[in-house]
Design a protein around this motif. Structure first.
Motif, mmCIF file in Angstrom:
data_model
loop_
_atom_site.group_PDB
_atom_site.id
_atom_site.type_symbol
_atom_site.label_atom_id
_atom_site.label_comp_id
_atom_site.label_asym_id
_atom_site.label_seq_id
_atom_site.Cartn_x
_atom_site.Cartn_y
_atom_site.Cartn_z
ATOM 1 N N SER A 1 0.806 -1.214 0.000
ATOM 2 C CA SER A 1 0.000 0.000 0.000
ATOM 3 C C SER A 1 0.842 1.269 0.000
ATOM 4 C CB SER A 1 -0.926 0.007 1.222
ATOM 5 O OG SER A 1 -0.175 -0.121 2.419
ATOM 6 N N GLY A 2 2.043 1.211 0.568
ATOM 7 C CA GLY A 2 2.877 2.397 0.634
ATOM 8 C C GLY A 2 2.274 3.458 1.535
ATOM 9 N N ALA A 3 2.681 4.711 1.333
ATOM 10 C CA ALA A 3 2.185 5.829 2.134
ATOM 11 C C ALA A 3 1.973 7.030 1.241
ATOM 12 C CB ALA A 3 3.176 6.166 3.244
ATOM 13 N N PRO A 4 1.012 7.891 1.557
ATOM 14 C CA PRO A 4 0.824 9.105 0.770
ATOM 15 C C PRO A 4 2.065 9.992 0.832
ATOM 16 C CG PRO A 4 -1.037 8.717 2.257
ATOM 17 C CD PRO A 4 0.045 7.776 2.663
ATOM 18 N N ALA A 5 2.250 10.802 -0.183
ATOM 19 C CA ALA A 5 3.356 11.757 -0.176
ATOM 20 C C ALA A 5 3.143 12.764 0.950
ATOM 21 C CB ALA A 5 3.434 12.476 -1.522
ATOM 22 N N PRO A 6 4.219 13.206 1.608
ATOM 23 C CA PRO A 6 4.067 14.183 2.694
ATOM 24 C C PRO A 6 3.303 15.426 2.237
ATOM 25 C CG PRO A 6 6.295 13.308 2.637
ATOM 26 C CD PRO A 6 5.616 12.812 1.400
ATOM 27 N N GLY A 7 2.286 15.784 2.996
ATOM 28 C CA GLY A 7 1.510 16.974 2.682
ATOM 29 C C GLY A 7 0.451 16.789 1.620
ATOM 30 N N ALA A 8 0.364 15.598 1.040
ATOM 31 C CA ALA A 8 -0.618 15.380 -0.025
ATOM 32 C C ALA A 8 -2.036 15.346 0.540
ATOM 33 C CB ALA A 8 -0.327 14.067 -0.747
ATOM 34 N N VAL A 9 -2.995 15.800 -0.256
ATOM 35 C CA VAL A 9 -4.409 15.681 0.113
ATOM 36 C C VAL A 9 -4.794 14.212 0.102
ATOM 37 C CG1 VAL A 9 -6.770 16.220 -0.591
ATOM 38 C CG2 VAL A 9 -4.987 17.971 -0.749
ATOM 39 N N LEU A 10 -5.478 13.767 1.141
ATOM 40 C CA LEU A 10 -5.874 12.368 1.237
ATOM 41 C C LEU A 10 -7.147 12.110 0.444
ATOM 42 C CD1 LEU A 10 -5.343 11.611 5.040
ATOM 43 C CD2 LEU A 10 -3.738 11.261 3.141
ATOM 44 N N ASN A 11 -7.114 11.111 -0.419
ATOM 45 C CA ASN A 11 -8.299 10.680 -1.151
ATOM 46 C C ASN A 11 -8.971 9.563 -0.364
ATOM 47 O OD1 ASN A 11 -8.033 12.341 -3.567
ATOM 48 N ND2 ASN A 11 -6.164 11.155 -3.930
ATOM 49 N N VAL A 12 -10.205 9.820 0.095
ATOM 50 C CA VAL A 12 -10.904 8.898 0.981
ATOM 51 C C VAL A 12 -12.278 8.569 0.411
ATOM 52 C CG1 VAL A 12 -11.782 8.514 3.311
ATOM 53 C CG2 VAL A 12 -9.710 9.888 2.973
ATOM 54 N N ALA B 1 -0.229 6.218 9.991
ATOM 55 C CA ALA B 1 -0.367 7.676 10.107
ATOM 56 C C ALA B 1 -1.615 8.170 9.382
ATOM 57 C CB ALA B 1 0.884 8.369 9.565
ATOM 58 N N THR B 2 -1.880 7.616 8.221
ATOM 59 C CA THR B 2 -3.072 8.020 7.478
ATOM 60 C C THR B 2 -4.340 7.589 8.207
ATOM 61 O OG1 THR B 2 -1.845 7.864 5.405
ATOM 62 C CG2 THR B 2 -4.244 7.860 5.248
ATOM 63 N N ALA B 3 -4.331 6.375 8.761
ATOM 64 C CA ALA B 3 -5.491 5.916 9.538
ATOM 65 C C ALA B 3 -5.769 6.861 10.701
ATOM 66 C CB ALA B 3 -5.254 4.498 10.048
ATOM 67 N N GLN B 4 -4.726 7.303 11.368
ATOM 68 C CA GLN B 4 -4.918 8.203 12.499
ATOM 69 C C GLN B 4 -5.438 9.568 12.050
ATOM 70 O OE1 GLN B 4 -4.911 7.300 15.671
ATOM 71 N NE2 GLN B 4 -4.474 5.228 14.908
ATOM 72 N N ARG B 5 -4.994 10.053 10.894
ATOM 73 C CA ARG B 5 -5.525 11.319 10.374
ATOM 74 C C ARG B 5 -7.014 11.205 10.071
ATOM 75 N NH1 ARG B 5 -2.274 13.819 5.469
ATOM 76 N NH2 ARG B 5 -4.040 15.275 5.618
ATOM 77 N N VAL B 6 -7.410 10.101 9.487
ATOM 78 C CA VAL B 6 -8.823 9.910 9.161
ATOM 79 C C VAL B 6 -9.645 9.781 10.444
ATOM 80 C CG1 VAL B 6 -10.484 8.365 8.056
ATOM 81 C CG2 VAL B 6 -8.331 8.914 6.903
ATOM 82 N N LEU B 7 -9.153 9.008 11.411
ATOM 83 C CA LEU B 7 -9.877 8.878 12.670
ATOM 84 C C LEU B 7 -10.021 10.222 13.377
ATOM 85 C CD1 LEU B 7 -8.413 5.566 14.146
ATOM 86 C CD2 LEU B 7 -10.726 5.931 13.303
ATOM 87 N N ALA B 8 -8.977 11.020 13.350
ATOM 88 C CA ALA B 8 -9.057 12.348 13.979
ATOM 89 C C ALA B 8 -10.135 13.203 13.335
ATOM 90 C CB ALA B 8 -7.699 13.040 13.898
ATOM 91 N N ALA B 9 -10.237 13.144 12.006
ATOM 92 C CA ALA B 9 -11.279 13.918 11.308
ATOM 93 C C ALA B 9 -12.662 13.377 11.647
ATOM 94 C CB ALA B 9 -11.033 13.858 9.803
ATOM 95 N N LEU B 10 -12.803 12.068 11.735
ATOM 96 C CA LEU B 10 -14.097 11.472 12.097
ATOM 97 C C LEU B 10 -14.506 11.878 13.506
ATOM 98 C CD1 LEU B 10 -13.590 7.892 10.610
ATOM 99 C CD2 LEU B 10 -15.121 9.658 9.723
ATOM 100 N N ARG B 11 -13.553 11.873 14.419
ATOM 101 C CA ARG B 11 -13.868 12.259 15.798
ATOM 102 C C ARG B 11 -14.216 13.730 15.884
ATOM 103 N NH1 ARG B 11 -8.644 8.904 17.319
ATOM 104 N NH2 ARG B 11 -9.579 6.852 17.676
ATOM 105 N N ALA B 12 -13.543 14.558 15.102
ATOM 106 C CA ALA B 12 -13.852 15.986 15.105
ATOM 107 C C ALA B 12 -15.243 16.249 14.561
ATOM 108 C CB ALA B 12 -12.808 16.749 14.283
ATOM 109 N N GLY B 13 -15.637 15.459 13.571
ATOM 110 C CA GLY B 13 -16.974 15.615 13.004
ATOM 111 C C GLY B 13 -18.055 15.155 13.960
ATOM 112 N N GLY B 14 -17.770 14.086 14.708
ATOM 113 C CA GLY B 14 -18.776 13.549 15.617
ATOM 114 C C GLY B 14 -18.948 14.375 16.865
#
Length: 281
Positions: free
Chosen positions: A161-172, A268-281
């Motif tokens: 799977s690799g990792a997104p480039a630093p600073g790249a917008v995440l496609n979810v 790291a990407t999973a944690q970024r997504v979880l943080a956004a989900l928690r902020a939304g909830g």
């Protein structure tokens, strides 16, 4: 029992290859002959217009049920259509027998529309742990296989799977907010933030495959039915990715998860997504 089945015979004639052959055979016999050729009476609404079942779904699941339980005597099948007919079938996920988790046509709406974006999902689990999975997209000619602790392949080639480039917008890819509880809707809307580009998901199995091959950064789902997620979550993790529910705990195939949950290219990407989900909830 599962270790003996999966690893007792290696090579082109081993059990992994036999399961792959069974998945391909079910698609060839019951799914592809109906692709773009479904009659009106072969399409039925279950809970509503967004929840469809076709003759291909039912017959492919029957085909796989017979083939897979023959390959592994004593095993049982938890399939989407069998559970629709008898919800008690789902309880086998918490039992002592090896369980084949089957979604015969993941992406039924796409299949009904005559599109290519559907797949067949099979996972083998015991005591809540998924040991192997198969994701087959017959129109696309893609077969992804994952084995716990042994990695993931796509058409026989190892995939990472690799990792997104630093600073790249995440496609979810995410569940459509219209099909959620109010709390889940708020959580998913948290993905509409700077640095994340969310979109409605298609076939869950193909979304997981996109994460596993590094073509997409993450998924976020609000429903937990095992046939949609068991195969893909193993595929992502064996490709080097990560997954977690809103509480931070891993997804459990038997249910009771804190939703939504995510699977991503790396921790790291999973944690970024979880943080956004928690902020939304």
């Amino acid at each position: 029992m599962i270790d003996d089945f999966l690893y007792g015979t290696a090579g082109p004639a081993g059990p992994l290859a036999e399961v792959e052959a069974a998945v391909r055979a079910a698609a060839a016999a019951e799914i592809m002959p109906r692709h773009r050729k479904l009659a009106a009476h072969e399409i039925i609404e279950k809970s509503g217009p967004h929840d469809l079942v076709t003759a291909a779904d039912r017959l492919a699941e029957e085909h796989l049920t017979a083939a897979l339980t023959k390959l592994l005597p004593g095993s049982v099948v938890v399939g989407e259509e069998a559970v629709h007919a008898d919800p008690a079938v789902y309880d086998a996920l918490g039992g002592d027998a090896p369980v084949w988790i089957v979604d015969p046509v993941d992406g039924t709406r796409q299949f009904v529309r005559g599109e290519a974006g559907f797949c067949t999902l099979v996972a083998l689990a015991l005591h809540g742990e998924v040991h192997a999975s198969w994701t087959y997209a017959p129109v696309l000619g893609e077969m992804a296989v994952a084995v716990r602790g042994r990695g993931a392949t796509l058409n026989g080639t190892p995939v990472r799977s690799g990792a997104p480039a630093p600073g790249a917008v995440l496609n979810v890819a995410m569940s459509h907010p219209d099909y959620t509880t109010e709390a889940q809707k708020r959580a998913l809307l948290g993905l509409r933030t700077e640095g994340i580009a969310p979109r409605p998901c298609g076939s869950a199995g193909l979304e997981y495959l996109a994460v596993a091959r590094g073509a997409q950064d993450a998924v976020a789902f609000n429903w937990e039915l095992a046939w949609d997620h068991a195969a893909g979550l193993l595929l992502v993790t064996e490709a080097g990715g990560a997954q977690a529910t809103l509480s931070g705990a891993p997804y459990r195939i038997a249910g009771g998860n804190d939703l939504p949950f995510t699977a991503a290219r790396d921790e790291a990407t999973a944690q970024r997504v979880l943080a956004a989900l928690r902020a939304g909830g």
